[in-house]
Scaffold this motif. Structure first.
Motif, PDB file in Angstrom:
ATOM      1  N   ARG A   1      -2.033  -1.629  -9.501  1.00 25.46           N
ATOM      2  CA  ARG A   1      -3.146  -1.981  -8.939  1.00 25.46           C
ATOM      3  C   ARG A   1      -4.260  -1.680  -9.174  1.00 25.46           C
ATOM      4  O   ARG A   1      -4.582  -0.383  -7.405  1.00 25.46           O
ATOM      5  CB  ARG A   1      -3.492  -3.223  -8.084  1.00 25.46           C
TER       6      ARG A   1
ATOM      7  N   GLN B   1       1.368  -4.409  -6.788  1.00 26.50           N
ATOM      8  CA  GLN B   1       2.012  -5.306  -6.600  1.00 26.50           C
ATOM      9  C   GLN B   1       3.050  -5.622  -7.442  1.00 26.50           C
ATOM     10  O   GLN B   1       3.528  -5.468  -8.476  1.00 26.50           O
ATOM     11  CB  GLN B   1       1.001  -6.106  -7.692  1.00 26.50           C
TER      12      GLN B   1
ATOM     13  N   GLN C   1     -11.078   0.699  -3.074  1.00 26.80           N
ATOM     14  CA  GLN C   1     -11.054   2.116  -2.595  1.00 26.80           C
ATOM     15  C   GLN C   1     -10.219   3.166  -3.344  1.00 26.80           C
ATOM     16  O   GLN C   1      -8.704   3.093  -3.796  1.00 26.80           O
ATOM     17  CB  GLN C   1     -10.159   1.185  -1.628  1.00 26.80           C
TER      18      GLN C   1
ATOM     19  N   GLN D   1      -3.828   3.092  -3.157  1.00 23.40           N
ATOM     20  CA  GLN D   1      -2.948   3.108  -4.331  1.00 23.40           C
ATOM     21  C   GLN D   1      -2.490   1.203  -3.546  1.00 23.40           C
ATOM     22  O   GLN D   1      -1.951   1.755  -2.754  1.00 23.40           O
ATOM     23  CB  GLN D   1      -2.025   4.032  -4.238  1.00 23.40           C
ATOM     24  N   TRP D   2      -2.115   0.335  -4.852  1.00 24.68           N
ATOM     25  CA  TRP D   2      -1.612  -0.684  -4.330  1.00 24.68           C
ATOM     26  C   TRP D   2      -0.870  -0.738  -5.467  1.00 24.68           C
ATOM     27  O   TRP D   2      -0.811  -0.572  -6.239  1.00 24.68           O
ATOM     28  CB  TRP D   2      -2.543  -2.078  -3.715  1.00 24.68           C
TER      29      TRP D   2
ATOM     30  N   GLU E   1       0.676  -1.360   0.141  1.00 20.98           N
ATOM     31  CA  GLU E   1      -0.049  -0.268   0.166  1.00 20.98           C
ATOM     32  C   GLU E   1       0.958   1.104  -0.447  1.00 20.98           C
ATOM     33  O   GLU E   1       1.698   1.296   0.791  1.00 20.98           O
ATOM     34  CB  GLU E   1      -0.655  -0.582   1.469  1.00 20.98           C
TER      35      GLU E   1
ATOM     36  N   THR F   1      -8.062  -1.332  -7.169  1.00 19.96           N
ATOM     37  CA  THR F   1      -8.978  -2.195  -6.450  1.00 19.96           C
ATOM     38  C   THR F   1     -10.645  -0.456  -6.110  1.00 19.96           C
ATOM     39  O   THR F   1     -10.275   0.450  -6.778  1.00 19.96           O
ATOM     40  CB  THR F   1      -8.784  -1.636  -4.973  1.00 19.96           C
TER      41      THR F   1
END
Length: 249
Positions: free
Chosen positions: A65, A76, A69, A73-74, A47, A67
């Motif tokens: 990625r 990978q 939400q 922010q993510w 994250e 999402t």
């Protein structure tokens, strides 16, 4: 093969902001914020805020990625990327499914269980990263990695990379028959890349822990098609002689 920049002035832009500097900035930020990732099957999810997302993008680690939400922010990370940040740069901690922080040894064992050839692929990945190459998955080209001189937005990749193990049959005998060599080199040529094989020799060391990596050695070898222009009778000699580590056919 010379680097193919994607636009005028981009080489100067890359020289002004070298990849080594960007990775160093990423390393400092990850340490400063004590960043932790979440182990998720064959990858690690991190994250990030806008600043860290920008640094990960610029240094070419992981992929964003999408999402549901909007406030989060993510990124990978592939196994090699995550382990490089954890083990080599020492700037990332990874949390397992049990909520505990995994040691380098535990991560090593986990990634090996998911990918049999992880010790070899990681050695090749880290070897190129230490040389400040940007290393990305080469799946779409039928190889292990592709290597860029700088960010892929600025320059095309120069090398299609195969990670091979010296005297090991675990890699399905890639390039051990002529048809494999021919097909792979033709494919690389069609996308303007040079085939680079990085052969890892374990020197009879096991792979029980990441400490074995310091005993591993690598040999780089490029494989290219023979250019008949180099053997024309009206030439006094080849402009660029074949060097050690280069195989032409």
């Amino acid at each position: 093969m010379m680097p193919r920049w994607k636009g005028k002035g981009l080489q100067a832009k890359a020289n002004a902001d070298p990849m080594s500097k960007i990775v160093s900035q990423l390393q400092s930020s990850l340490i400063q914020f004590e960043t932790r990732g979440l182990l998720s099957s064959c990858s690690v999810l991190v994250e990030v805020d806008a600043e860290l997302a920008d640094l990960l993008n610029r240094s070419c680690f992981g992929r964003p990625r999408i999402t549901a939400q909007e406030d989060k922010q993510w990124f990978q990370l592939d196994m090699e990327e995550a382990f490089y940040l954890c083990f080599s740069l020492k700037c990332l901690k990874v949390i397992g499914e049990d909520g505990s922080i995994k040691s380098n040894e535990e991560l090593w064992d986990y990634f090996k269980s998911k990918k049999l050839v992880f010790p070899v692929s990681y050695k090749v990945y880290s070897h190129l990263r230490h040389k400040n190459w940007v290393v990305r998955s080469g799946l779409q080209y039928g190889v292990d990695f592709v290597a860029y001189r700088h960010h892929p937005a600025l320059v095309h990749s120069e090398y299609a990379v195969l990670a091979l193990s010296e005297g090991d049959n675990d890699l399905n005998g890639r390039l051990r028959v002529w048809s494999d060599v021919h097909c792979t080199v033709r494919l690389c040529g069609s996308v303007a890349k040079t085939l680079l094989t990085v052969i890892v020799n374990s020197n009879n060391q096991g792979a029980n822990s990441p400490s074995c990596l310091e005993h591993y050695t690598v040999e780089e070898r490029t494989i290219t098609r023979w250019n008949p222009e180099r053997s024309r009778e009206d030439q006094t000699g080849p402009k660029n002689g074949t060097k050690k580590g280069v195989t032409r056919f």
